[in-house]
Design a protein around this motif. Structure first.
Motif, mmCIF file in Angstrom:
data_model
loop_
_atom_site.group_PDB
_atom_site.id
_atom_site.type_symbol
_atom_site.label_atom_id
_atom_site.label_comp_id
_atom_site.label_asym_id
_atom_site.label_seq_id
_atom_site.Cartn_x
_atom_site.Cartn_y
_atom_site.Cartn_z
ATOM 1 N N GLN A 44 0.746 -1.145 -0.091
ATOM 2 C CA GLN A 44 0.074 0.036 -0.042
ATOM 3 C C GLN A 44 0.942 1.236 0.034
ATOM 4 O OE1 GLN A 44 -2.447 0.773 3.623
ATOM 5 N NE2 GLN A 44 -4.091 1.389 2.271
ATOM 6 N N THR A 45 1.910 1.332 0.609
ATOM 7 C CA THR A 45 2.753 2.370 0.704
ATOM 8 C C THR A 45 3.414 2.778 -0.471
ATOM 9 O OG1 THR A 45 3.243 2.190 3.029
ATOM 10 C CG2 THR A 45 4.931 3.528 2.044
ATOM 11 N N ALA A 46 3.966 1.433 -0.933
ATOM 12 C CA ALA A 46 4.594 1.557 -2.544
ATOM 13 C C ALA A 46 3.562 2.098 -3.506
ATOM 14 C CB ALA A 46 5.006 0.316 -2.881
ATOM 15 N N LEU A 47 2.278 1.809 -3.423
ATOM 16 C CA LEU A 47 1.511 2.092 -4.313
ATOM 17 C C LEU A 47 1.159 3.668 -4.210
ATOM 18 C CD1 LEU A 47 -0.936 -0.881 -4.135
ATOM 19 C CD2 LEU A 47 0.371 0.176 -6.495
ATOM 20 N N ASP A 48 1.030 4.042 -2.792
ATOM 21 C CA ASP A 48 0.898 5.305 -2.574
ATOM 22 C C ASP A 48 1.758 6.401 -3.346
ATOM 23 O OD1 ASP A 48 -1.610 4.935 -1.105
ATOM 24 O OD2 ASP A 48 -0.675 4.809 0.708
ATOM 25 N N VAL A 49 2.958 5.864 -3.126
ATOM 26 C CA VAL A 49 4.057 7.151 -3.703
ATOM 27 C C VAL A 49 4.399 6.697 -5.064
ATOM 28 C CG1 VAL A 49 5.113 7.272 -1.183
ATOM 29 C CG2 VAL A 49 5.828 5.428 -2.972
ATOM 30 N N SER A 50 4.001 5.696 -5.704
ATOM 31 C CA SER A 50 4.399 5.274 -7.114
ATOM 32 C C SER A 50 3.582 5.978 -8.088
ATOM 33 C CB SER A 50 4.506 3.858 -7.342
ATOM 34 O OG SER A 50 3.212 3.076 -7.234
#
Length: 103
Positions: A44-50
């Motif tokens: 989720q964190t990776a998706l938020d910043v990608s």
């Protein structure tokens, strides 16, 4: 890149290949034993910043303990039209089975 174990982070956002490479080299692997992990939250964190349409690669040796986030993360994957590629060695699961023959 978002690292995870007992908690999520640090997160590295860059288009600089050398900085990304160095961030990978800086990851400290401490032999496991901390199963399960925060894998879904890290996704989720990776998706938020990608950026939309990104590929998210997940490398872990354990199942996720924050699986309750899964529906929210799946919705985010669809909205961002990204792909998540997961590699799990299940090393922790194997260790649990070796220690507990009733499984």
């Amino acid at each position: 890149m978002a690292t995870f174990c007992k908690e999520i982070g640090p997160v590295t956002v860059t288009t600089d290949h050398e900085l990304f490479r160095q961030s990978l080299l800086d990851i400290y692997i401490n032999g496991g034993g901390d199963c399960p992990e925060m894998a879904v939250g890290a996704i989720q964190t990776a998706l938020d910043v990608s950026l939309p349409g990104s590929f998210i690669f997940v490398f872990t040796d354990a199942r996720s303990k924050d699986y309750k986030l899964l529906n929210d993360v799946l919705s985010l994957v669809q909205r961002k039209q990204s792909q998540v590629i997961n590699h799990c060695s299940y090393r922790c699961l194997t260790q649990v089975r070796l220690q507990a023959p009733h499984l």
